[in-house]
Design an enzyme around this catalytic site. Structure first.
Site, mmCIF file in Angstrom:
data_model
loop_
_atom_site.group_PDB
_atom_site.id
_atom_site.type_symbol
_atom_site.label_atom_id
_atom_site.label_comp_id
_atom_site.label_asym_id
_atom_site.label_seq_id
_atom_site.Cartn_x
_atom_site.Cartn_y
_atom_site.Cartn_z
ATOM 1 N N ASP A 12 -98.595 -6.794 5.105
ATOM 2 C CA ASP A 12 -98.289 -5.178 5.048
ATOM 3 C C ASP A 12 -99.491 -4.447 5.264
ATOM 4 O O ASP A 12 -99.600 -3.315 4.979
ATOM 5 C CB ASP A 12 -97.866 -4.967 3.692
ATOM 6 C CG ASP A 12 -96.911 -5.719 3.072
ATOM 7 O OD1 ASP A 12 -95.925 -5.896 3.827
ATOM 8 O OD2 ASP A 12 -96.960 -6.288 1.818
ATOM 9 N N GLN A 219 -96.781 -11.700 7.546
ATOM 10 C CA GLN A 219 -97.489 -11.846 6.225
ATOM 11 C C GLN A 219 -99.079 -11.731 6.892
ATOM 12 O O GLN A 219 -99.330 -10.843 7.768
ATOM 13 C CB GLN A 219 -97.444 -13.105 5.751
ATOM 14 C CG GLN A 219 -95.967 -13.167 4.938
ATOM 15 C CD GLN A 219 -94.776 -13.728 5.693
ATOM 16 O OE1 GLN A 219 -94.926 -14.651 6.537
ATOM 17 N NE2 GLN A 219 -93.699 -13.083 5.770
HETATM 18 P P1 IMP Z 1 -92.103 -15.932 0.060
HETATM 19 O O1 IMP Z 1 -92.725 -16.193 1.227
HETATM 20 O O2 IMP Z 1 -90.678 -15.044 -0.054
HETATM 21 O O3 IMP Z 1 -91.873 -17.407 -0.867
HETATM 22 O O4 IMP Z 1 -93.111 -15.064 -1.283
HETATM 23 C C1 IMP Z 1 -94.191 -15.773 -1.453
HETATM 24 C C2 IMP Z 1 -95.398 -14.866 -1.491
HETATM 25 O O5 IMP Z 1 -95.722 -14.038 -0.396
HETATM 26 C C3 IMP Z 1 -94.975 -13.557 -2.486
HETATM 27 O O6 IMP Z 1 -96.175 -13.231 -3.254
HETATM 28 C C4 IMP Z 1 -94.545 -12.402 -1.799
HETATM 29 O O7 IMP Z 1 -94.628 -11.072 -2.141
HETATM 30 C C5 IMP Z 1 -95.546 -12.831 -0.280
HETATM 31 N N1 IMP Z 1 -94.830 -12.084 0.842
HETATM 32 C C6 IMP Z 1 -94.159 -12.997 1.652
HETATM 33 N N2 IMP Z 1 -93.879 -12.287 2.772
HETATM 34 C C7 IMP Z 1 -94.600 -10.978 2.542
HETATM 35 C C8 IMP Z 1 -94.962 -9.919 3.710
HETATM 36 O O8 IMP Z 1 -94.076 -9.845 4.759
HETATM 37 N N3 IMP Z 1 -95.871 -9.194 3.129
HETATM 38 C C9 IMP Z 1 -96.459 -9.213 2.034
HETATM 39 N N4 IMP Z 1 -96.241 -10.208 1.169
HETATM 40 C C10 IMP Z 1 -95.198 -10.994 1.345
#
Ligand code: IMP
Length: 427
Positions: A12, A219
């Site tokens: 972000d 990310q």
């Molecule tokens: P997941 O990848 O959806 O399993 O999320 C794992 C962690 O990564 C969590 O803390 C999410 O909030 C964070 N996360 C995943 N994708 C993003 C992104 O695009 N921006 C910020 N945080 C992310």
């Protein structure tokens, strides 16, 4: 020429706008990791586009590549392709035959895992990303090359689903239906089949042709599965090295690595955030910066810029330059702070710790700056960097000096035109 854009914080950072900005000059934009847990908003004129899986540059009708390191929810991808087509855009998309598919059982597993993990949960977006990567590593994954081969797809789905259903039973969950998944995914395979190819081979050809290739990270560095704040991370390699693995390109082909640094910190998920502000400044950053997740709509935790994190990101990624974003969000604050070290148990720490128990107890050591008034955006548009208030320039120059990397550009608003280019990225 092959350049990589990477987030240096927790995602972000405003990579969508930056990638889109550079994508204008690129021929090809490649995603190499993550899935539809990412999200970027692109504003062109009065139109607002929100994408989760399709690479940036799609509205510019660039060649779009989804590498083997990406996990793909085919339903979401088809929806995004349809959105672009409805807008009259031509979609020049290539998908790696080696990319893994997110299956319906991955989303169920994501929910079960988050329930069980208690305070070790990452705050997942629950899109099935983690379980899909877990299956890939355990060699239970279904790849595009399997999806488009009916015999292989049937065999793999039947074996994997019967195993998953046994597990679901022990958690009191309903079993998933083979026929339903088979019918739905076969349909996706027919729609997406024509886009599927050998991406490494394709990129080698593009490089030989002298095309400009932009690799777009999703990310950020501190969400990397190895280098991030594990276990509060995502499940892929978000760092520059991930570009080589996730698209099949050799490391020495990379020309430039641009690190996107947001002028402050935000985090959408769990785990320690040393510079988090739970006061009116934190609210200012969230409200003015519109810090609500593109993918989940969750309010982001906000705080001062943390250069301990960014310095670490530079070490892991080898940044050649920085794109500094959202500098305008700091306007109007009386003073502005940057963390340059931490204090832990009476000692000064200069390097980002791996131990989350330690990180949770780290207090930032701040350097304080005088704040600045609202930007005169018209003046900045006309005169560029020199039209920034002196205090803002001090802030920017401190970041560049501390990290030891030049600033390529500064973004001071969501619009594409609200960008100061200090150095050319290409060429
Ligand atoms: P997941 O990848 O959806 O399993 O999320 C794992 C962690 O990564 C969590 O803390 C999410 O909030 C964070 N996360 C995943 N994708 C993003 C992104 O695009 N921006 C910020 N945080 C992310």
């Amino acid at each position: 020429m092959l350049n990589v854009i990477i987030g240096t914080q927790w995602g972000d950072e405003g990579k969508g706008k930056i990638t889109d900005f550079y994508a204008k000059k690129a021929d090809v934009v490649v995603r190499f990791q993550g899935g539809n847990n990412a999200g970027h908003t692109v504003i062109v004129g009065d139109r607002v586009y929100k994408f989760h899986i399709i690479p940036s540059g799609s509205v510019e009708e660039k060649i779009l590549v989804i590498g083997n390191g990406v996990v793909v929810d085919p339903k979401v991808l088809i929806e995004e392709i349809n959105t672009l087509k409805k807008e009259g855009k031509s979609v020049k998309l290539y998908i790696s035959e080696r990319a893994n598919l997110i299956m319906p059982y991955h989303k169920v597993e994501d929910e079960i895992h988050e329930e069980l993990k208690g305070d070790l949960k990452a705050g997942s977006t629950k899109r099935g990303i983690g379980p899909c990567y877990a299956d890939k590593i355990a060699r239970f994954g279904i790849r595009f090359v399997d999806l488009i081969d009916d015999e292989v797809f049937r065999k793999k789905l039947s074996m994997i689903l019967s195993m998953k259903n046994k597990i679901f039973k022990t958690f009191g969950r309903k079993p998933l239906d083979y026929d339903q998944i088979y019918t739905e995914y076969s349909k996706y395979g027919k729609i997406l089949g024509d886009y599927v190819t050998d991406i490494s081979l394709l990129l080698e050809k593009f490089l030989k042709e002298g095309k400009n290739i932009l690799m777009e990270g999703a990310q950020g560095t501190h969400l990397d599965i190895d280098h991030g704040i594990y276990p509060y991370t995502t499940s892929s390699h978000t760092v520059a090295g991930g570009a080589c693995i996730g698209a099949g390109v050799p490391p020495q082909r990379i020309d430039k690595i641009i690190g996107v640094v947001k002028a402050y910190t935000s985090r959408v998920g769990t785990g320690p955030v040393p510079t988090e502000l739970e006061d009116e400044v934190g609210e200012h950053l969230r409200d003015v910066g519109k810090e609500y997740g593109t993918t989940t709509g969750r309010p982001r935790r906000c705080g001062w810029l943390d250069l301990v994190m960014v310095k670490y990101a530079h070490r892991i990624n080898g940044l050649t330059g920085i794109a500094l974003t959202k500098l305008d969000v700091l306007c109007g604050l009386e003073k502005v702070k940057i963390a340059t070290a931490y204090e832990y148990d009476g000692e000064r720490i200069e390097e980002f710790p791996a131990n989350m128990k330690i990180l949770a107890k780290c207090n930032p050591v701040y350097k304080e700056f005088k704040g600045w008034k609202e930007f005169d955006k018209e003046k900045i548009k006309r005169d560029g960097y020199k039209a920034l208030p002196e205090e803002a320039k001090n802030y920017v120059e401190f970041i560049s000096k501390f990290i030891g990397v030049p600033i390529y550009l500064i973004s001071y608003g969501p619009k594409r035109s609200e960008t100061i280019v200090l150095r050319e990225f290409f060429g």
